[in-house]
Enzyme design. Structure first.
Site, PDB file in Angstrom:
ATOM      1  N   CYS A   1     -13.155  -9.709   8.260  1.00  0.00           N
ATOM      2  CA  CYS A   1     -14.537 -10.142   8.058  1.00  0.00           C
ATOM      3  C   CYS A   1     -15.176  -9.539   6.810  1.00  0.00           C
ATOM      4  O   CYS A   1     -16.308  -9.878   6.461  1.00  0.00           O
ATOM      5  CB  CYS A   1     -15.372  -9.764   9.285  1.00  0.00           C
ATOM      6  SG  CYS A   1     -15.591  -7.988   9.471  1.00  0.00           S
TER       7      CYS A   1
ATOM      8  N   CYS B   1     -16.258  -7.078  13.610  1.00  0.00           N
ATOM      9  CA  CYS B   1     -15.516  -8.157  14.271  1.00  0.00           C
ATOM     10  C   CYS B   1     -14.575  -7.638  15.360  1.00  0.00           C
ATOM     11  O   CYS B   1     -13.826  -8.413  15.949  1.00  0.00           O
ATOM     12  CB  CYS B   1     -14.760  -9.001  13.250  1.00  0.00           C
ATOM     13  SG  CYS B   1     -13.350  -8.159  12.511  1.00  0.00           S
TER      14      CYS B   1
ATOM     15  N   CYS C   1     -12.457  -4.267   5.997  1.00  0.00           N
ATOM     16  CA  CYS C   1     -11.760  -5.043   7.029  1.00  0.00           C
ATOM     17  C   CYS C   1     -11.318  -6.363   6.396  1.00  0.00           C
ATOM     18  O   CYS C   1     -12.133  -7.091   5.840  1.00  0.00           O
ATOM     19  CB  CYS C   1     -12.697  -5.319   8.202  1.00  0.00           C
ATOM     20  SG  CYS C   1     -12.094  -6.600   9.323  1.00  0.00           S
TER      21      CYS C   1
ATOM     22  N   ASP D   1      -2.896   1.261   6.928  1.00  0.00           N
ATOM     23  CA  ASP D   1      -2.143   0.921   5.715  1.00  0.00           C
ATOM     24  C   ASP D   1      -1.801  -0.564   5.655  1.00  0.00           C
ATOM     25  O   ASP D   1      -1.745  -1.153   4.579  1.00  0.00           O
ATOM     26  CB  ASP D   1      -0.864   1.767   5.648  1.00  0.00           C
ATOM     27  CG  ASP D   1      -1.190   3.250   5.620  1.00  0.00           C
ATOM     28  OD1 ASP D   1      -2.296   3.595   5.183  1.00  0.00           O
ATOM     29  OD2 ASP D   1      -0.337   4.050   6.045  1.00  0.00           O
TER      30      ASP D   1
ATOM     31  N   GLU E   1      -1.351  -1.399  -6.042  1.00  0.00           N
ATOM     32  CA  GLU E   1      -2.582  -0.843  -6.593  1.00  0.00           C
ATOM     33  C   GLU E   1      -2.281  -0.105  -7.889  1.00  0.00           C
ATOM     34  O   GLU E   1      -1.156   0.310  -8.128  1.00  0.00           O
ATOM     35  CB  GLU E   1      -3.199   0.129  -5.594  1.00  0.00           C
ATOM     36  CG  GLU E   1      -2.272   1.292  -5.263  1.00  0.00           C
ATOM     37  CD  GLU E   1      -2.721   2.055  -4.040  1.00  0.00           C
ATOM     38  OE1 GLU E   1      -3.519   2.961  -4.233  1.00  0.00           O
ATOM     39  OE2 GLU E   1      -2.273   1.753  -2.932  1.00  0.00           O
TER      40      GLU E   1
ATOM     41  N   ASP F   1       0.856  -1.183   0.000  1.00  0.00           N
ATOM     42  CA  ASP F   1       0.000   0.000   0.000  1.00  0.00           C
ATOM     43  C   ASP F   1       0.891   1.231   0.000  1.00  0.00           C
ATOM     44  O   ASP F   1       1.828   1.313   0.795  1.00  0.00           O
ATOM     45  CB  ASP F   1      -0.893   0.013   1.244  1.00  0.00           C
ATOM     46  CG  ASP F   1      -1.745   1.270   1.304  1.00  0.00           C
ATOM     47  OD1 ASP F   1      -2.615   1.434   0.449  1.00  0.00           O
ATOM     48  OD2 ASP F   1      -1.508   2.099   2.206  1.00  0.00           O
TER      49      ASP F   1
HETATM   50 ZN   LIG Z   1     -13.997  -6.898  10.631  1.00  0.00          ZN
END
Ligand SMILES: [Zn+2]
Length: 431
Positions: free
Chosen positions: A387, A411, A384, A418, A332, A238
């Site tokens: 999850c 979660c 995230c 980053d 990216e 990143d």
């Molecule tokens: Zn999460």
């Protein structure tokens, strides 16, 4: 005006070779060779600018046509503009097609034909550049329509290989069309010892401090370097504003201090240059006669070079380490995202840094038999990785640049922004 492929037979064959490599050599031209370089550089710029002028005219015309069509509903005489626009467009296309052939080009601009110092392959190479810049514009609109090349303190032109016109003579000499035998810094042994390597073209340059170099494009059916041993490791990268990069293992690579220091000094010297230019103008002296200005210009140019070199060396170290330690490097795609942020010079330079870093990674991955992938950066910061919850949805607020650490509301995982983004970037490529 759509540029056509002029050198169908020759160029694709070189491009089709499995491996490509570039090498830049410091050159030591004689006084006469310097004159030839200047003439070719001037002619290349002239030709390029002629094409840019034509191309931009045609482009503006098409835009005008489009916008007129959109407003046609309110016009009392719809379509009145069609005929004149078509006529002008057709004329531009004819001129463009003709000029795309160097013979016609020289017929139109007689001085190009009369100057015996001009390398005919330089015309083809320049037209290739022009075609490439439109291609760039079509792919990435932020690159902008091709711009005019300004007359500057630098010189450069490219030439293409045909019938052995560019070749290595011995360890310290190259044969370049119109320049003849030119002395360069000692060539590396691997280049002299291998018979499978072909030369595709050469770029001849003089920088702002008057130093010359020749870059050769090389191609071969065999790899230029031995593949590096596989490590079984994959990494996501990143890039962000505060440091150079964060990887998916949580490692952070800072921007080097020495670079920031040089940058401060560069700003100081540039201000001084501005003042000297203003003073010369006040006293009605042309800049090329203003001794103090010219002296300062050299100072600024060599500082620019030093900043550039340090940056380049640093990025080489970082990219080599990544390619050595991992089998797959994922980053990216840069377009768009960073343009929004780059209001300050430092950030702009950083963008350039990332661009160069990614280029380095791409060619080193190919060179050493490793993988390099660029993925769409969308939502990589906001998601995230544990999850899959996306910030900004279900009534939550989006993360901003200020949120360096955050907790996933679903979660409850604590994330370093980053680091989390780097993992998402890796996952996008693996999935
Ligand atoms: Zn999460």
């Amino acid at each position: 005006m759509k540029p056509k492929s002029v050198d169908k037979a020759r160029k694709p064959r070189f491009a089709k070779l499995d491996y490509h490599f570039g090498i830049k050599l410091v050159a030591f031209p004689s006084a006469d060779q310097k004159t030839t370089i200047r003439h070719n550089s001037d002619a290349a710029r002239f030709v390029y600018n002629e094409f840019v002028a034509l191309g931009r005219e045609a482009w503006h015309l098409r835009r005008l046509e489009k916008s007129l069509f959109q407003n046609q509903a309110c016009s009392t005489n719809p379509g009145w503009f069609e005929q004149p626009i078509k006529l002008v467009a057709a004329r531009l296309a004819v001129i463009g097609d003709q000029l795309y052939n160097p013979t016609h080009l020289k017929r139109r601009f007689k001085w190009l034909d009369k100057n015996k110092r001009l390398d005919s392959m330089m015309f083809y190479a320049t037209l290739n550049f022009y075609r490439a810049s439109w291609h760039m514009f079509r792919q990435i609109h932020s690159a902008g329509v091709p711009k005019f090349h300004k007359k500057s303190d630098r010189q450069r032109y490219s030439t293409l290989k045909t019938n052995n016109n560019i070749r290595i003579l011995d360890q310290k000499h190259l044969q370049i069309p119109k320049l003849g035998k030119i002395r360069v810094v000692k060539l590396p042994d691997w280049l002299l010892n291998r018979t499978d390597i072909e030369i595709g073209g050469a770029a001849v340059k003089m920088d702002a401090i008057g130093r010359y170099s020749i870059s050769l494009t090389l191609g071969s059916e065999q790899a230029f370097k031995d593949a590096l041993p596989k490590t079984g490791s994959k990494v996501g990268i990143d890039v962000n504003v505060e440091n150079l990069l964060t990887d998916s293992f949580g490692e952070v690579v800072e921007n080097p201090r020495f670079y920031q220091k040089q940058l401060q000094r560069l700003h100081r010297e540039q201000r001084k240059l501005g003042k000297r230019a203003a003073r010369a103008k006040q006293e009605h002296r042309p800049l090329r006669m203003a001794k103090n200005y010219q002296k300062q210009r050299q100072v600024v140019a060599s500082l620019h070079r030093r900043v550039y070199n340090q940056r380049q060396n640093f990025l080489h170290l970082v990219s080599t380490a990544l390619i050595k330690n991992h089998d797959l490097v994922v980053v990216e795609k840069l377009q768009g995202k960073n343009l929004l942020k780059n209001h300050a010079l430092a950030q702009r330079l950083q963008d350039v840094g990332w661009g160069i870093l990614f280029e380095n990674l791409a060619y080193k991955a190919e060179l050493y038999g490793k993988g390099f992938v660029q993925v769409d950066p969308r939502l990589t910061t906001q998601t995230c990785h544990r999850c899959g919850f996306v910030m900004g949805r279900a009534g939550t607020r989006k993360l901003t640049l200020a949120d360096r650490i955050w907790v996933c509301p679903q979660c409850q995982t604590k994330h370093v922004r980053d680091h989390n983004a780097a993992i998402n970037i890796l996952n996008k490529a693996v999935a």
